[in-house]
Design a protein around this motif. Sequence first.
Motif, PDB file in Angstrom:
ATOM      1  N   GLU A  18       0.825  -1.211   0.000  1.00 19.68           N
ATOM      2  CA  GLU A  18       0.000   0.000   0.000  1.00 19.68           C
ATOM      3  C   GLU A  18       0.853   1.252   0.000  1.00 19.68           C
ATOM      4  O   GLU A  18       0.521   2.239  -0.667  1.00 19.68           O
ATOM      5  CB  GLU A  18      -0.944  -0.015   1.206  1.00 19.68           C
ATOM      6  N   LEU A  19       1.963   1.220   0.737  1.00 18.14           N
ATOM      7  CA  LEU A  19       2.862   2.374   0.784  1.00 18.14           C
ATOM      8  C   LEU A  19       3.543   2.578  -0.569  1.00 18.14           C
ATOM      9  O   LEU A  19       3.682   3.712  -1.043  1.00 18.14           O
ATOM     10  CB  LEU A  19       3.913   2.183   1.883  1.00 18.14           C
ATOM     11  N   ILE A  20       3.962   1.499  -1.191  1.00 15.88           N
ATOM     12  CA  ILE A  20       4.595   1.582  -2.517  1.00 15.88           C
ATOM     13  C   ILE A  20       3.630   2.197  -3.521  1.00 15.88           C
ATOM     14  O   ILE A  20       3.984   3.114  -4.275  1.00 15.88           O
ATOM     15  CB  ILE A  20       5.049   0.182  -2.988  1.00 15.88           C
ATOM     16  N   LEU A  21       2.386   1.724  -3.543  1.00 17.80           N
ATOM     17  CA  LEU A  21       1.401   2.217  -4.502  1.00 17.80           C
ATOM     18  C   LEU A  21       1.049   3.680  -4.239  1.00 17.80           C
ATOM     19  O   LEU A  21       0.930   4.475  -5.170  1.00 17.80           O
ATOM     20  CB  LEU A  21       0.139   1.353  -4.442  1.00 17.80           C
ATOM     21  N   SER A  22       0.874   4.021  -2.974  1.00 22.23           N
ATOM     22  CA  SER A  22       0.543   5.407  -2.627  1.00 22.23           C
ATOM     23  C   SER A  22       1.669   6.359  -3.031  1.00 22.23           C
ATOM     24  O   SER A  22       1.423   7.427  -3.608  1.00 22.23           O
ATOM     25  CB  SER A  22       0.277   5.509  -1.123  1.00 22.23           C
ATOM     26  N   SER A  23       2.901   5.961  -2.746  1.00 19.97           N
ATOM     27  CA  SER A  23       4.056   6.809  -3.080  1.00 19.97           C
ATOM     28  C   SER A  23       4.237   6.906  -4.588  1.00 19.97           C
ATOM     29  O   SER A  23       4.536   7.979  -5.117  1.00 19.97           O
ATOM     30  CB  SER A  23       5.327   6.235  -2.438  1.00 19.97           C
ATOM     31  N   ALA A  24       4.053   5.780  -5.292  1.00 21.75           N
ATOM     32  CA  ALA A  24       4.178   5.785  -6.750  1.00 21.75           C
ATOM     33  C   ALA A  24       3.125   6.694  -7.371  1.00 21.75           C
ATOM     34  O   ALA A  24       3.418   7.465  -8.301  1.00 21.75           O
ATOM     35  CB  ALA A  24       4.044   4.375  -7.297  1.00 21.75           C
ATOM     36  N   ASN A  25       1.908   6.627  -6.852  1.00 25.02           N
ATOM     37  CA  ASN A  25       0.836   7.479  -7.366  1.00 25.02           C
ATOM     38  C   ASN A  25       1.191   8.955  -7.201  1.00 25.02           C
ATOM     39  O   ASN A  25       0.985   9.763  -8.115  1.00 25.02           O
ATOM     40  CB  ASN A  25      -0.471   7.168  -6.636  1.00 25.02           C
ATOM     41  N   ASP A  26       1.746   9.312  -6.040  1.00 29.12           N
ATOM     42  CA  ASP A  26       2.152  10.707  -5.790  1.00 29.12           C
ATOM     43  C   ASP A  26       3.250  11.134  -6.752  1.00 29.12           C
ATOM     44  O   ASP A  26       3.227  12.256  -7.280  1.00 29.12           O
ATOM     45  CB  ASP A  26       2.637  10.865  -4.345  1.00 29.12           C
ATOM     46  N   LEU A  27       4.220  10.247  -6.989  1.00 29.19           N
ATOM     47  CA  LEU A  27       5.326  10.571  -7.889  1.00 29.19           C
ATOM     48  C   LEU A  27       4.852  10.692  -9.330  1.00 29.19           C
ATOM     49  O   LEU A  27       5.277  11.593 -10.069  1.00 29.19           O
ATOM     50  CB  LEU A  27       6.422   9.503  -7.789  1.00 29.19           C
ATOM     51  N   PHE A  28       3.951   9.796  -9.750  1.00 29.65           N
ATOM     52  CA  PHE A  28       3.399   9.873 -11.109  1.00 29.65           C
ATOM     53  C   PHE A  28       2.654  11.194 -11.309  1.00 29.65           C
ATOM     54  O   PHE A  28       2.740  11.817 -12.367  1.00 29.65           O
ATOM     55  CB  PHE A  28       2.439   8.707 -11.374  1.00 29.65           C
TER      56      PHE A  28
END
Length: 228
Positions: A18-28
């Motif tokens: 969940e942390l990976i996906l949330s952070s990736a979404n923010d970076l994208f």
Amino acid sequence: MPAALNIRKQQERKVRDELILSSANDLFALHGYHHTTMQAIANEVGYSKGTIYQHYTCKEDVLAKLYLNCGLILLDSMTAIIASDLSIRMKIMMIASVFLNNAKDLPAISSNVTLVKSPEFFSKLSQDHQKEITAIDAQMLVKVISLFDDFSDFDCDKVKNATFGWWSMQLGVQSILISGWDISALGFQSPEKSIFLSLNIFLDGLKIPECSECKSWEYVQEQSQNII
């Protein structure tokens, strides 16, 4: 492995995921998909790149998972709206509202829908993600078709044409929202109100019955939020 330890490890993996996906979404959203790397995602979450690769084999799979999560939310919303006792016209309006709000709330995903569907991108995904994306897209299409299929005046060809027309209109307005194109400079109203007016004209042409519920775009949005 003891059951309690196995459960704890599964929970820890879920939290990391969940942390990976949330952070990736923010970076994208901040830098764009093409300018975000797996190393950047690792730096953002504070994990090693090796840990990220334990969850996702490539950046494409990260975006695919975000797309799938978004798709499940949309499917749940569509299911709730279609199961309601509302008119066909109101259901179509409310689903349009849900999709447009989703495009505004999740620009990093919505702006990359075309990329996710491209053959080059799709071929890089894991087999599981390829199957899941194909399945969720098919489910969405079936639900849209069901809206028109329930209208007894439509034959099979008209159902398909009506579905394609609505779906195309929907994607076009989503693109305008995502790009931030100021259509007011051309004399149009906001994208949301413009699709509300255009949908009514489109549905009038299909002879979909009018309904008193479709009072205004604001009312449609309010009702769609209530039902989901």
